[in-house]
Design an enzyme around this catalytic site. Structure first.
Site, PDB file in Angstrom:
ATOM      1  N   ARG A  35     -19.417  16.028  66.875  1.00 59.91           N
ATOM      2  CA  ARG A  35     -19.110  14.587  66.069  1.00 59.91           C
ATOM      3  C   ARG A  35     -18.930  14.685  64.769  1.00 59.91           C
ATOM      4  O   ARG A  35     -19.135  15.565  63.947  1.00 59.91           O
ATOM      5  CB  ARG A  35     -20.482  13.744  66.337  1.00 59.91           C
ATOM      6  CG  ARG A  35     -20.874  13.395  67.738  1.00 59.91           C
ATOM      7  CD  ARG A  35     -22.054  12.491  67.711  1.00 59.91           C
ATOM      8  NE  ARG A  35     -22.833  12.416  69.032  1.00 59.91           N
ATOM      9  CZ  ARG A  35     -22.084  11.963  69.974  1.00 59.91           C
ATOM     10  NH1 ARG A  35     -20.954  11.469  70.100  1.00 59.91           N
ATOM     11  NH2 ARG A  35     -22.648  12.258  71.624  1.00 59.91           N
ATOM     12  N   ASP A  36     -17.698  13.882  64.332  1.00 59.78           N
ATOM     13  CA  ASP A  36     -17.255  13.949  63.098  1.00 59.78           C
ATOM     14  C   ASP A  36     -18.386  13.542  62.177  1.00 59.78           C
ATOM     15  O   ASP A  36     -19.110  12.385  62.404  1.00 59.78           O
ATOM     16  CB  ASP A  36     -16.147  13.014  62.963  1.00 59.78           C
ATOM     17  CG  ASP A  36     -15.348  13.163  61.899  1.00 59.78           C
ATOM     18  OD1 ASP A  36     -14.104  13.857  61.756  1.00 59.78           O
ATOM     19  OD2 ASP A  36     -15.825  12.954  60.783  1.00 59.78           O
ATOM     20  N   ILE A  37     -18.621  13.992  60.872  1.00 58.26           N
ATOM     21  CA  ILE A  37     -19.720  13.628  60.069  1.00 58.26           C
ATOM     22  C   ILE A  37     -19.305  12.120  59.461  1.00 58.26           C
ATOM     23  O   ILE A  37     -20.179  11.715  58.894  1.00 58.26           O
ATOM     24  CB  ILE A  37     -19.747  14.782  59.061  1.00 58.26           C
ATOM     25  CG1 ILE A  37     -21.172  14.742  58.490  1.00 58.26           C
ATOM     26  CG2 ILE A  37     -18.940  14.536  57.959  1.00 58.26           C
ATOM     27  CD1 ILE A  37     -21.493  15.945  57.537  1.00 58.26           C
ATOM     28  N   ASN A  93      -3.845  16.114  62.440  1.00 60.42           N
ATOM     29  CA  ASN A  93      -3.514  15.656  61.154  1.00 60.42           C
ATOM     30  C   ASN A  93      -2.839  16.937  60.602  1.00 60.42           C
ATOM     31  O   ASN A  93      -3.584  18.240  60.966  1.00 60.42           O
ATOM     32  CB  ASN A  93      -4.442  15.143  59.994  1.00 60.42           C
ATOM     33  CG  ASN A  93      -4.989  13.741  60.594  1.00 60.42           C
ATOM     34  OD1 ASN A  93      -4.120  13.147  60.943  1.00 60.42           O
ATOM     35  ND2 ASN A  93      -6.177  13.566  60.300  1.00 60.42           N
ATOM     36  N   VAL A 102      -9.584  19.448  56.651  1.00 54.23           N
ATOM     37  CA  VAL A 102      -9.973  20.884  56.771  1.00 54.23           C
ATOM     38  C   VAL A 102      -8.924  21.656  57.477  1.00 54.23           C
ATOM     39  O   VAL A 102      -8.260  21.185  58.630  1.00 54.23           O
ATOM     40  CB  VAL A 102     -11.174  20.654  57.664  1.00 54.23           C
ATOM     41  CG1 VAL A 102     -11.654  21.858  58.299  1.00 54.23           C
ATOM     42  CG2 VAL A 102     -12.358  19.804  57.344  1.00 54.23           C
ATOM     43  N   HIS A 106      -7.627  20.995  64.336  1.00 48.72           N
ATOM     44  CA  HIS A 106      -8.701  20.436  65.199  1.00 48.72           C
ATOM     45  C   HIS A 106      -8.070  19.159  65.669  1.00 48.72           C
ATOM     46  O   HIS A 106      -7.186  18.731  65.148  1.00 48.72           O
ATOM     47  CB  HIS A 106      -9.904  19.926  64.464  1.00 48.72           C
ATOM     48  CG  HIS A 106      -9.578  19.461  62.932  1.00 48.72           C
ATOM     49  ND1 HIS A 106      -9.053  19.914  61.991  1.00 48.72           N
ATOM     50  CD2 HIS A 106      -9.621  18.134  62.678  1.00 48.72           C
ATOM     51  CE1 HIS A 106      -8.914  19.132  61.005  1.00 48.72           C
ATOM     52  NE2 HIS A 106      -9.144  18.014  61.425  1.00 48.72           N
ATOM     53  N   HIS A 108      -8.738  15.160  66.891  1.00 44.24           N
ATOM     54  CA  HIS A 108      -9.612  14.104  66.570  1.00 44.24           C
ATOM     55  C   HIS A 108      -9.509  13.399  68.085  1.00 44.24           C
ATOM     56  O   HIS A 108      -8.560  13.072  68.395  1.00 44.24           O
ATOM     57  CB  HIS A 108      -9.316  13.203  65.646  1.00 44.24           C
ATOM     58  CG  HIS A 108      -9.409  13.704  64.162  1.00 44.24           C
ATOM     59  ND1 HIS A 108     -10.305  13.431  63.490  1.00 44.24           N
ATOM     60  CD2 HIS A 108      -8.642  14.561  63.353  1.00 44.24           C
ATOM     61  CE1 HIS A 108     -10.324  13.869  62.338  1.00 44.24           C
ATOM     62  NE2 HIS A 108      -9.061  14.624  62.393  1.00 44.24           N
TER      63      HIS A 108
HETATM   64  P1  AMP Z   1      -8.678  16.102  58.823  1.00 41.76           P
HETATM   65  O1  AMP Z   1      -8.857  15.063  57.702  1.00 41.76           O
HETATM   66  O2  AMP Z   1      -7.875  16.048  60.097  1.00 41.76           O
HETATM   67  O3  AMP Z   1      -8.536  17.534  58.262  1.00 41.76           O
HETATM   68  O4  AMP Z   1     -10.073  15.873  59.319  1.00 41.76           O
HETATM   69  C1  AMP Z   1     -11.177  16.601  59.090  1.00 41.76           C
HETATM   70  C2  AMP Z   1     -12.292  15.908  59.709  1.00 41.76           C
HETATM   71  O5  AMP Z   1     -13.582  16.806  59.713  1.00 41.76           O
HETATM   72  C3  AMP Z   1     -12.886  14.568  58.717  1.00 41.76           C
HETATM   73  O6  AMP Z   1     -12.975  13.452  59.720  1.00 41.76           O
HETATM   74  C4  AMP Z   1     -14.377  14.919  58.155  1.00 41.76           C
HETATM   75  O7  AMP Z   1     -15.011  13.811  58.253  1.00 41.76           O
HETATM   76  C5  AMP Z   1     -14.689  15.936  59.237  1.00 41.76           C
HETATM   77  N1  AMP Z   1     -15.804  16.898  58.640  1.00 41.76           N
HETATM   78  C6  AMP Z   1     -15.974  17.376  57.694  1.00 41.76           C
HETATM   79  N2  AMP Z   1     -16.813  18.272  57.350  1.00 41.76           N
HETATM   80  C7  AMP Z   1     -17.649  17.910  58.774  1.00 41.76           C
HETATM   81  C8  AMP Z   1     -18.758  18.540  59.213  1.00 41.76           C
HETATM   82  N3  AMP Z   1     -19.567  19.339  58.281  1.00 41.76           N
HETATM   83  N4  AMP Z   1     -19.272  18.199  60.344  1.00 41.76           N
HETATM   84  C9  AMP Z   1     -18.436  17.242  61.038  1.00 41.76           C
HETATM   85  N5  AMP Z   1     -17.338  16.812  60.648  1.00 41.76           N
HETATM   86  C10 AMP Z   1     -16.727  17.073  59.351  1.00 41.76           C
END
Ligand code: AMP
Length: 119
Positions: A35-37, A93, A102, A106, A108
């Protein structure tokens, strides 16, 4: 495999290695989903390859399989969780203008509310 395009110490690598906690909803030999944080919808899950490159730009031309696995895992999750028929959104993204934060590729998966537009 080690090269400059390979992600080996992203925050998602640390989740894969269980160095930091995450709410993991699926895992197999190729990928992990958690799950996204900072969820943007009632369901917001990230599908992450265990051997991830940094961005979509870095996926080798011959590696359609790794991208396909992410999409199929997301669709299977939607079916299992019962929201496949209502619908959902998958997105990836890439780099700055794409909003990537990140740098470990990945996918979403967003669901649980109507998602209209791209804002
Ligand atoms: P992006 O902006 O497409 O690179 O998405 C990165 C996603 O990772 C964002 O939606 C963040 O909220 C999520 N994220 C960052 N750190 C964590 C974490 N430790 N656990 C879960 N999701 C995370």
């Amino acid at each position: 495999m080690t090269n400059a395009n390979q992600s080996s110490d992203s925050i998602f690598d640390r989740i894969i290695r269980r160095e930091i906690p995450a709410d993991i909803v699926f895992e197999d030999e190729h990928l992990i989903a958690f799950r996204d944080i900072a969820p943007q919808a009632p369901v917001h899950v990230l599908f992450v390859p265990k051997r991830g490159v940094r961005t979509l730009n870095d996926v080798p031309a011959g590696d359609a399989e790794s991208l396909g696995r992410l999409l199929l895992a997301a669709a299977a999750y939607a079916k299992r969780e019962g929201f496949a028929e209502n619908g959902y959104r998958v997105l990836m993204n890439c780099n700055g203008d794409g909003g990537q934060t990140v740098f470990h590729i990945h996918l979403h998966l967003l669901a649980g509310r109507a998602l209209h537009g791209f804002g």
